[in-house]
Motif scaffolding. Structure first.
Motif, PDB file in Angstrom:
ATOM      1  N   TYR A  40       0.828  -1.202   0.000  1.00 23.05           N
ATOM      2  CA  TYR A  40       0.000   0.000   0.000  1.00 23.05           C
ATOM      3  C   TYR A  40       0.869   1.261   0.000  1.00 23.05           C
ATOM      4  O   TYR A  40       0.675   2.180  -0.796  1.00 23.05           O
ATOM      5  CB  TYR A  40      -0.890  -0.044   1.241  1.00 23.05           C
ATOM      6  CG  TYR A  40      -1.746   1.164   1.500  1.00 23.05           C
ATOM      7  CD1 TYR A  40      -2.945   1.351   0.817  1.00 23.05           C
ATOM      8  CD2 TYR A  40      -1.408   2.096   2.480  1.00 23.05           C
ATOM      9  CE1 TYR A  40      -3.766   2.433   1.082  1.00 23.05           C
ATOM     10  CE2 TYR A  40      -2.219   3.178   2.755  1.00 23.05           C
ATOM     11  CZ  TYR A  40      -3.394   3.344   2.057  1.00 23.05           C
ATOM     12  OH  TYR A  40      -4.206   4.419   2.329  1.00 23.05           O
ATOM     13  N   ASN A  41       1.863   1.281   0.897  1.00 19.68           N
ATOM     14  CA  ASN A  41       2.672   2.489   1.018  1.00 19.68           C
ATOM     15  C   ASN A  41       3.712   2.621  -0.086  1.00 19.68           C
ATOM     16  O   ASN A  41       4.264   3.698  -0.288  1.00 19.68           O
ATOM     17  CB  ASN A  41       3.332   2.585   2.399  1.00 19.68           C
ATOM     18  CG  ASN A  41       3.583   4.025   2.790  1.00 19.68           C
ATOM     19  OD1 ASN A  41       2.813   4.919   2.428  1.00 19.68           O
ATOM     20  ND2 ASN A  41       4.662   4.261   3.506  1.00 19.68           N
TER      21      ASN A  41
ATOM     22  N   HIS B  77       1.686   5.028  -2.011  1.00 22.98           N
ATOM     23  CA  HIS B  77       1.332   6.284  -1.337  1.00 22.98           C
ATOM     24  C   HIS B  77       2.544   7.053  -0.824  1.00 22.98           C
ATOM     25  O   HIS B  77       2.474   8.262  -0.659  1.00 22.98           O
ATOM     26  CB  HIS B  77       0.355   6.003  -0.191  1.00 22.98           C
ATOM     27  CG  HIS B  77      -0.963   5.496  -0.665  1.00 22.98           C
ATOM     28  ND1 HIS B  77      -1.963   6.323  -1.073  1.00 22.98           N
ATOM     29  CD2 HIS B  77      -1.437   4.232  -0.820  1.00 22.98           C
ATOM     30  CE1 HIS B  77      -3.000   5.610  -1.468  1.00 22.98           C
ATOM     31  NE2 HIS B  77      -2.703   4.335  -1.315  1.00 22.98           N
TER      32      HIS B  77
ATOM     33  N   ASP C 291      -5.690   3.723   7.508  1.00 23.74           N
ATOM     34  CA  ASP C 291      -4.854   3.333   6.368  1.00 23.74           C
ATOM     35  C   ASP C 291      -4.807   1.817   6.228  1.00 23.74           C
ATOM     36  O   ASP C 291      -4.851   1.290   5.111  1.00 23.74           O
ATOM     37  CB  ASP C 291      -3.432   3.877   6.539  1.00 23.74           C
ATOM     38  CG  ASP C 291      -3.419   5.381   6.632  1.00 23.74           C
ATOM     39  OD1 ASP C 291      -3.761   6.045   5.638  1.00 23.74           O
ATOM     40  OD2 ASP C 291      -3.091   5.893   7.717  1.00 23.74           O
TER      41      ASP C 291
ATOM     42  N   ASP D  52      -7.994   0.688   4.736  1.00 23.17           N
ATOM     43  CA  ASP D  52      -8.006   1.099   3.334  1.00 23.17           C
ATOM     44  C   ASP D  52      -7.101   0.183   2.514  1.00 23.17           C
ATOM     45  O   ASP D  52      -7.480  -0.284   1.441  1.00 23.17           O
ATOM     46  CB  ASP D  52      -7.561   2.556   3.221  1.00 23.17           C
ATOM     47  CG  ASP D  52      -7.789   3.138   1.838  1.00 23.17           C
ATOM     48  OD1 ASP D  52      -8.824   2.828   1.213  1.00 23.17           O
ATOM     49  OD2 ASP D  52      -6.924   3.900   1.382  1.00 23.17           O
ATOM     50  N   ALA D  53      -5.922  -0.092   3.025  1.00 26.96           N
ATOM     51  CA  ALA D  53      -4.977  -0.968   2.318  1.00 26.96           C
ATOM     52  C   ALA D  53      -5.573  -2.347   2.086  1.00 26.96           C
ATOM     53  O   ALA D  53      -5.356  -2.959   1.039  1.00 26.96           O
ATOM     54  CB  ALA D  53      -3.678  -1.094   3.121  1.00 26.96           C
TER      55      ALA D  53
ATOM     56  N   SER E   5      -8.360  -1.614  -0.774  1.00 27.87           N
ATOM     57  CA  SER E   5      -8.183  -0.579  -1.796  1.00 27.87           C
ATOM     58  C   SER E   5      -7.766  -1.157  -3.143  1.00 27.87           C
ATOM     59  O   SER E   5      -6.915  -2.047  -3.225  1.00 27.87           O
ATOM     60  CB  SER E   5      -7.119   0.420  -1.330  1.00 27.87           C
ATOM     61  OG  SER E   5      -6.823   1.341  -2.352  1.00 27.87           O
TER      62      SER E   5
ATOM     63  N   SER F 227      -5.916   0.353  -5.029  1.00 31.40           N
ATOM     64  CA  SER F 227      -4.532   0.766  -5.263  1.00 31.40           C
ATOM     65  C   SER F 227      -3.533  -0.212  -4.649  1.00 31.40           C
ATOM     66  O   SER F 227      -2.345  -0.127  -4.921  1.00 31.40           O
ATOM     67  CB  SER F 227      -4.284   2.183  -4.726  1.00 31.40           C
ATOM     68  OG  SER F 227      -4.406   2.205  -3.330  1.00 31.40           O
ATOM     69  N   THR F 228      -4.016  -1.138  -3.835  1.00 31.30           N
ATOM     70  CA  THR F 228      -3.156  -2.180  -3.273  1.00 31.30           C
ATOM     71  C   THR F 228      -3.196  -3.374  -4.221  1.00 31.30           C
ATOM     72  O   THR F 228      -4.276  -3.778  -4.648  1.00 31.30           O
ATOM     73  CB  THR F 228      -3.671  -2.621  -1.876  1.00 31.30           C
ATOM     74  OG1 THR F 228      -3.730  -1.479  -1.031  1.00 31.30           O
ATOM     75  CG2 THR F 228      -2.763  -3.670  -1.265  1.00 31.30           C
TER      76      THR F 228
ATOM     77  N   ASN G 116      -2.085  -8.770  -2.321  1.00 31.44           N
ATOM     78  CA  ASN G 116      -1.849  -8.317  -0.950  1.00 31.44           C
ATOM     79  C   ASN G 116      -3.130  -7.956  -0.205  1.00 31.44           C
ATOM     80  O   ASN G 116      -3.108  -7.824   1.019  1.00 31.44           O
ATOM     81  CB  ASN G 116      -0.914  -7.107  -0.938  1.00 31.44           C
ATOM     82  CG  ASN G 116       0.447  -7.428  -1.486  1.00 31.44           C
ATOM     83  OD1 ASN G 116       0.766  -7.053  -2.608  1.00 31.44           O
ATOM     84  ND2 ASN G 116       1.253  -8.133  -0.721  1.00 31.44           N
ATOM     85  N   ARG G 117      -4.219  -7.753  -0.946  1.00 32.54           N
ATOM     86  CA  ARG G 117      -5.471  -7.339  -0.310  1.00 32.54           C
ATOM     87  C   ARG G 117      -6.075  -8.461   0.533  1.00 32.54           C
ATOM     88  O   ARG G 117      -5.804  -9.634   0.305  1.00 32.54           O
ATOM     89  CB  ARG G 117      -6.504  -6.935  -1.364  1.00 32.54           C
ATOM     90  CG  ARG G 117      -6.237  -5.592  -1.962  1.00 32.54           C
ATOM     91  CD  ARG G 117      -7.345  -5.204  -2.919  1.00 32.54           C
ATOM     92  NE  ARG G 117      -6.711  -4.948  -4.207  1.00 32.54           N
ATOM     93  CZ  ARG G 117      -7.269  -5.103  -5.373  1.00 32.54           C
ATOM     94  NH1 ARG G 117      -8.512  -5.529  -5.475  1.00 32.54           N
ATOM     95  NH2 ARG G 117      -6.613  -4.847  -6.472  1.00 32.54           N
TER      96      ARG G 117
END
Length: 190
Positions: free
Chosen positions: A130-131, A134, A144, A147-148, A151, A153-154, A158-159
Motif C-alpha cells: 500500500y505504502n 502512497h 490506512d 483502506d490498504a 483498496s 490501489s493495493t 496483498n489485499r
C-alpha cells in the motif's frame, strides 16, 4: 477511505461493500451507541460501545466536536496503537530511538515485543504494498490499514479478500482498543 457522516442524532456508517462505487449503503449508529470520540486523531474518529472505530474527514473535526457536545459524548485522546505498530512501514528511517519510543508506547497498552512482531509480520506485506504507492512518511494508522486491505490501489495479491475482511476488520479494531480499561474514557486535555 470511507468516512462516516454525522446526521442529527446519529452517524451514518458506510458499509464495507460501499467501495463498489454504487450508491453507498449505510448503517445508522445512534449517538447513544458512541462511547467516545477523538477529534485530534488522524483522521478524527469515534469509538462505539462495541469498540468499533468510525472515521471522519479532518475538515469535519469541528462538526464532530459539536455533535459530541450535543449528545454528551466524551472527547478523549487515546493512544494511536496502529500508528505505533505501522511506524516501521512509513517512508522514513525507523531509528533506534523511534523503535524504543514505539516499543514503550505499545507496552503501555499491553502489547509486548512478541505480540508486536507477530502483528507487524501479519500486516507488513499489505502495508508495504500500500505504502509503496502512497509513499506516506508522516502517519499510517488504522484507517490506512483498513483502506490498504480493500483498496484498488493495493495489489490484489496483498489485499484481504471480501470473505476474510470482516474478521480482519474486527481483529484490527480490537488491537486499536488495546489497553482500554472498562469504564469512562480519559478526558481530552486541552
Amino acid at each position: 477511505m470511507l468516512h462516516s457522516v454525522l446526521a442529527g442524532d446519529h452517524i451514518l456508517r458506510p458499509t464495507p461493500d460501499a467501495r463498489s462505487g454504487a450508491t453507498a449503503p449505510a448503517d445508522v449508529v445512534p449517538a447513544a451507541a458512541v462511547r467516545d470520540a477523538d477529534p485530534t486523531a488522524t483522521p478524527p474518529e469515534v469509538r462505539t460501545v462495541t469498540g468499533e472505530t468510525l472515521f471522519f474527514p479532518a475538515a469535519r473535526k469541528a462538526e464532530l466536536e459539536g455533535f459530541c457536545r450535543s449528545h454528551g459524548i466524551p472527547l478523549v485522546s487515546r493512544p494511536d496503537v496502529w500508528g505505533d505498530l505501522l511506524e516501521p512501514f512509513l517512508d522514513t528511517e525507523f531509528t533506534p530511538r523511534r523503535r524504543a519510543v514505539t516499543a514503550q508506547a505499545l507496552a503501555r497498552v499491553g502489547l509486548d515485543e512478541t505480540a508486536v512482531a507477530g502483528i507487524r509480520a501479519e500486516v507488513g506485506p499489505l502495508v508495504l504494498a500500500y505504502n509503496s504507492l502512497h509513499r506516506d512518511w508522516f502517519h499510517l494508522g488504522l484507517a490506512d490499514l483498513l483502506d490498504a486491505a480493500t483498496s484498488g490501489s493495493t495489489p490484489e495479491r496483498n489485499r484481504v479478500g471480501p470473505d476474510r475482511f470482516p474478521a480482519f476488520r474486527a481483529w484490527a479494531m480490537a488491537i486499536a482498543d488495546s489497553g482500554r480499561t472498562p469504564g469512562p474514557s480519559a478526558p481530552l486535555t486541552a
